[in-house]
Design a protein around this motif. Structure first.
Motif, short mmCIF file in Angstrom:
data_model
loop_
_atom_site.label_atom_id
_atom_site.label_comp_id
_atom_site.label_asym_id
_atom_site.label_seq_id
_atom_site.Cartn_x
_atom_site.Cartn_y
_atom_site.Cartn_z
N LEU A 271 2.44 -5.75 2.97
CA LEU A 271 1.73 -5.58 4.24
C LEU A 271 2.32 -6.49 5.32
O LEU A 271 2.38 -6.12 6.49
CB LEU A 271 0.24 -5.86 4.05
CG LEU A 271 -0.51 -4.80 3.23
CD1 LEU A 271 -1.94 -5.24 2.93
CD2 LEU A 271 -0.50 -3.45 3.95
N THR B 134 1.25 -6.80 -2.82
CA THR B 134 0.54 -6.06 -1.76
C THR B 134 0.53 -6.88 -0.48
O THR B 134 0.82 -6.37 0.62
CB THR B 134 -0.90 -5.75 -2.22
OG1 THR B 134 -0.84 -4.87 -3.33
CG2 THR B 134 -1.72 -5.13 -1.11
N ASN C 3 -10.44 -3.77 0.64
CA ASN C 3 -9.28 -3.18 1.32
C ASN C 3 -8.71 -4.18 2.33
O ASN C 3 -9.38 -4.55 3.30
CB ASN C 3 -9.69 -1.89 2.03
CG ASN C 3 -8.47 -1.12 2.50
OD1 ASN C 3 -7.47 -1.71 2.90
ND2 ASN C 3 -8.55 0.20 2.44
N LYS D 13 2.89 2.37 3.88
CA LYS D 13 1.48 2.67 3.57
C LYS D 13 1.30 2.55 2.06
O LYS D 13 2.17 2.99 1.29
CB LYS D 13 1.14 4.09 4.03
CG LYS D 13 1.20 4.23 5.55
CD LYS D 13 0.08 5.17 6.01
CE LYS D 13 -0.18 5.06 7.49
NZ LYS D 13 0.68 5.92 8.32
N LEU D 14 0.20 1.96 1.65
CA LEU D 14 0.00 1.66 0.23
C LEU D 14 -1.20 2.41 -0.33
O LEU D 14 -2.25 2.48 0.33
CB LEU D 14 -0.22 0.16 0.03
CG LEU D 14 0.79 -0.80 0.68
CD1 LEU D 14 0.41 -2.24 0.37
CD2 LEU D 14 2.21 -0.50 0.21
N LEU E 225 -3.48 1.85 -3.51
CA LEU E 225 -3.74 0.86 -4.56
C LEU E 225 -4.60 1.52 -5.63
O LEU E 225 -5.78 1.85 -5.39
CB LEU E 225 -4.44 -0.37 -3.97
CG LEU E 225 -3.72 -1.06 -2.81
CD1 LEU E 225 -4.51 -2.29 -2.35
CD2 LEU E 225 -2.29 -1.46 -3.21
N VAL F 87 -3.91 1.05 4.00
CA VAL F 87 -4.17 0.98 2.56
C VAL F 87 -5.28 1.95 2.15
O VAL F 87 -6.34 1.97 2.78
CB VAL F 87 -4.56 -0.46 2.14
CG1 VAL F 87 -5.00 -0.51 0.69
CG2 VAL F 87 -3.41 -1.42 2.39
#
Ligand SMILES: NC(=O)c1ccc[n+]([C@@H]2O[C@H](COP(=O)([O-])OP(=O)(O)OC[C@H]3O[C@@H](n4cnc5c(N)ncnc54)[C@H](OP(=O)(O)O)[C@@H]3O)[C@@H](O)[C@H]2O)c1
Length: 193
Positions: free
Chosen positions: A21, A17, A40, A27-28, A30, A46
């Motif tokens: 980034l 992650t 976050n 765009k993630l 999680l 995210v």
């Protein structure tokens, strides 16, 4: 590019992650159990989703509008793989990066792994039998060495080496998630180069 990270509180997932980034503009989402454990890291990019991979309805909902699924799991991996494949079929999602382990095909010279690898074998077999654009990763032992240096062996080849840094694996996962057509329908061994 939208990437869904399953098991996002895992050691490798957290490292990846950070690298995603830093090195991409993806765009993630999680996805993890007990989401309050994760802060976050970038609210603009995210989204944190609380869920169990075995909760098929929640998993299917989390796959909406995603491009890639990166699964970083442990435990009952066969059931998890079944759930992932079903949810990907339901949403039409094709690209899956799935973290497994070295040794699942008896490919590590001089090593005999026992039933401890069964969940890794069974989940990999299930994914390989699917019609998805999967890449199964078979890493060696993780290290915290900051260096990025790795080599890849294909299924059918003997595994070379023993360990691999988290940063190397994250570098490879970033490439796999962001480069189309890389190591598609492949199961690759990864160790220090
Ligand atoms: N460490 C090594 O040297 C090494 C070498 C080769 C392969 N591997 C394998 O590579 C994989 C990734 O490693 P890692 O160190 O990142 O593992 P990890 O820290 O144990 O992370 C695995 C994650 O999977 C999550 N998970 C398990 N069941 C789940 C479910 N039903 N729904 C949602 N999340 C679930 C766990 O969440 P919870 O926190 O909620 O339990 C955990 O955060 C593991 O399978 C590991 O065995 C490790």
């Amino acid at each position: 590019m939208n990437i869904l990270v399953l098991g996002a509180n895992g050691q490798l997932a957290r490292n990846t992650t950070r690298v995603l980034l830093r090195d991409t503009d993806a765009k993630l989402s999680l996805y993890l159990r007990r989401a309050q454990r994760l802060k976050n890291p970038s609210p603009n990019r995210v989204t944190i989703v609380e869920g169990d991979v075995l909760d098929r309805a929640k998993l299917t909902a989390a796959m909406k509008n995603q491009d890639v699924v990166y699964a970083n799991l442990a435990g009952d991996m066969k059931k998890q793989a079944e759930s992932i494949v079903a949810a990907m079929h339901a949403t039409g999602l094709k690209r899956l990066i799935f973290i497994s382990s070295m040794g699942i095909y008896g490919e590590v010279p001089g090593e005999r792994y026992t039933s401890v690898l069964d969940p890794y074998r069974d989940s990999a077999a299930l994914i390989e039998a699917s019609d998805l654009d999967f890449t199964v990763l078979r890493p060696g032992w993780f290290t915290n060495d900051p260096e990025v240096s790795y080599s890849i062996t294909q299924k059918g080849e003997p595994f070379v080496g023993h360990d691999v840094s988290l940063n190397s694996l994250s570098d490879l996962i970033v490439k796999l998630t962001t480069t189309s057509g890389l190591e598609l329908r492949a199961s690759i061994g990864v160790s220090r180069g």
